[in-house]
Design a protein around this motif. Sequence first.
Motif, short mmCIF file in Angstrom:
data_model
loop_
_atom_site.label_atom_id
_atom_site.label_comp_id
_atom_site.label_asym_id
_atom_site.label_seq_id
_atom_site.Cartn_x
_atom_site.Cartn_y
_atom_site.Cartn_z
N LEU A 50 -13.93 7.86 31.17
CA LEU A 50 -13.68 7.20 32.44
C LEU A 50 -14.92 7.37 33.32
CD1 LEU A 50 -12.10 5.95 34.83
CD2 LEU A 50 -11.15 8.24 35.25
N ASP A 51 -15.58 6.26 33.62
CA ASP A 51 -16.70 6.26 34.56
C ASP A 51 -16.11 5.89 35.92
OD1 ASP A 51 -18.89 5.63 36.17
OD2 ASP A 51 -20.09 4.91 34.48
N ALA A 52 -15.77 6.91 36.71
CA ALA A 52 -15.07 6.68 37.96
C ALA A 52 -15.94 5.95 38.97
CB ALA A 52 -14.60 8.02 38.54
N GLU A 53 -17.21 6.18 38.92
CA GLU A 53 -18.11 5.52 39.87
C GLU A 53 -18.14 4.01 39.64
OE1 GLU A 53 -22.82 5.65 41.21
OE2 GLU A 53 -21.95 7.33 40.09
N ARG A 54 -18.20 3.61 38.38
CA ARG A 54 -18.24 2.18 38.04
C ARG A 54 -16.85 1.59 37.82
NH1 ARG A 54 -21.05 2.09 32.82
NH2 ARG A 54 -20.82 -0.18 33.00
N GLN A 55 -15.82 2.47 37.79
CA GLN A 55 -14.44 2.03 37.58
C GLN A 55 -14.26 1.30 36.25
OE1 GLN A 55 -11.53 2.41 40.19
NE2 GLN A 55 -12.95 4.13 40.06
N VAL A 56 -14.84 1.90 35.20
CA VAL A 56 -14.74 1.31 33.87
C VAL A 56 -14.42 2.40 32.85
CG1 VAL A 56 -16.32 -0.60 34.36
CG2 VAL A 56 -17.22 1.54 33.41
N LEU A 57 -13.88 1.96 31.70
CA LEU A 57 -13.66 2.83 30.55
C LEU A 57 -14.71 2.48 29.50
CD1 LEU A 57 -9.76 2.62 30.23
CD2 LEU A 57 -11.15 4.20 31.59
N THR A 58 -15.33 3.50 28.92
CA THR A 58 -16.40 3.27 27.96
C THR A 58 -16.18 4.05 26.67
OG1 THR A 58 -17.78 5.12 28.74
CG2 THR A 58 -18.04 3.00 29.88
N ASN B 9 -3.51 7.47 34.48
CA ASN B 9 -3.18 6.47 33.46
C ASN B 9 -4.41 5.98 32.73
OD1 ASN B 9 -0.34 6.13 33.24
ND2 ASN B 9 -0.29 5.16 35.26
N ALA B 10 -5.55 5.99 33.39
CA ALA B 10 -6.80 5.65 32.70
C ALA B 10 -7.06 6.64 31.57
CB ALA B 10 -7.97 5.64 33.69
N MET B 11 -6.75 7.90 31.81
CA MET B 11 -6.90 8.92 30.75
C MET B 11 -5.96 8.64 29.59
SD MET B 11 -9.30 10.87 31.66
CE MET B 11 -10.21 11.38 33.11
N ASN B 12 -4.76 8.21 29.91
CA ASN B 12 -3.81 7.87 28.84
C ASN B 12 -4.33 6.73 27.99
OD1 ASN B 12 -2.13 9.79 30.00
ND2 ASN B 12 -0.93 8.29 31.14
N VAL B 13 -4.91 5.73 28.64
CA VAL B 13 -5.47 4.59 27.91
C VAL B 13 -6.63 5.04 27.03
CG1 VAL B 13 -6.78 2.45 28.21
CG2 VAL B 13 -4.71 2.85 29.56
N LEU B 14 -7.48 5.91 27.53
CA LEU B 14 -8.59 6.43 26.73
C LEU B 14 -8.08 7.13 25.47
CD1 LEU B 14 -10.96 7.91 29.45
CD2 LEU B 14 -11.40 5.90 28.04
N ALA B 15 -7.04 7.94 25.63
CA ALA B 15 -6.48 8.64 24.48
C ALA B 15 -5.96 7.65 23.44
CB ALA B 15 -5.35 9.58 24.92
#
Length: 441
Positions: A240-248, A267-273
């Motif tokens: 999660l790149d919180a500054e850019r608001q993107v998942l990489t 929830n972004a962490m859940n999506v990354l998993a």
Amino acid sequence: MAKDAFDLVIGLGVTGHSVIRYLADQGMPVRALDTREAPAGLDDLRAEYPKLKIHAGGFKSGWMKRARRLIVSPGVAVSTPAIAEQAAEGKEVIGDIELFARAASRPLVGITGSNAKSTVVTLLGEVAKACDAKPGVGGNLGVPALDLLREDAGLYVLELSSFQLETTYSLNAQVASILNVSQDHLDRYAKFSDYVAAKQRIYDGCQVAVWNRDDLATRPQNPAPREVTFGSHPEAHYRLDAERQVLTCQGEELLRLDELALTGHHNAMNVLAVLAMSDALGFDRATALATIKVFKGLPHRCQLIAEAGEVRWINDSKATNVGATLAALTGIGEAIPGKVILIAGGQGKGQEFSPMGEPARQYLRAALLLGQDADKVADGLAGVPCERVADMAAAVARARQLAQPGDAVLLSPACASFDMYSGYTARGDDFTARAKEVTGG
């Protein structure tokens, strides 16, 4: 097997019933007991299996000694003296997941964590379905694991609790993950490290370990053949790149946060998993991303249930521990222009609530506290305006008075519900009904 040998199923909840069904299907001799005088579903069980010998109201010492093995439901602690005594004498003590692992002939994904495991299991199941992997999804969530063996599944995706993992020895998952670890179930574990050790069993024999780079307690204590990480840490593979608001992934942009139906950094962490596990399983990434974008989450898990007067009402009744409430509070607090009015309290399960203090001071307008351990929650929220309320009706009415445009009213109790409700679902339903009353539906 000796002529009069039998398996003894201990605990007649949903899991115990599934074990009896499985053993009966296998033609195995089985008996069952429960320490409760009248466990739910007992009459139905007796009607379905009229020849099954059942003892209710305590442990039957003769059966305990004569049984060839004890199959213990997750709601029953293996440290219970009557069970521990048999284990000390060398008797096999296992649970439903161990039976499942010995029988399953398809790849298995095992997912545990203090929080978010139901969301991740469900979303990964949706991705697997979209990729035509024919997943069987269940375990601690939904369908009991042993019942999944009746399905024609190509892959099993299991939510596993620490209690289930205690009695599991040969999981050997293709992919295993601990999503996060925070204080929970300290009414059952002597110390936090025992709880962590139970979670760590999910990695035993796994091929790929997916762990949270932001939470070192999730890292395999014994190296796995392959390890993949997710988190906001700069070294996480899925980040999660919180500054850019993107998942990489390894620097490659996968999704913008505003493309997700789910909200909040938790929830972004859940999506990354899910993305990490999906890739590890070889699923088509484009299909996975398309599925993830439209997933709206589960009932009682940061579920938006009403919005009126620029105030959001969010049901997170499933948050039965401090870690879950911290995730919701932080994730929602970061995402809204106003403040959060938190409804919390219930049975604290021996937790320490002070970790909620700092984010509460940052994001809360007020906390409305109810239930058995309301005072303990209040102690952990020092510096935050706290009010005791008698029940959910009073909490919702007061929240409506306090809320300002841009705010969110969040039911995220950090506690179990059994002092006031039959379970977190009933608590969430009560909140939802009352919130819809005060907001006009």
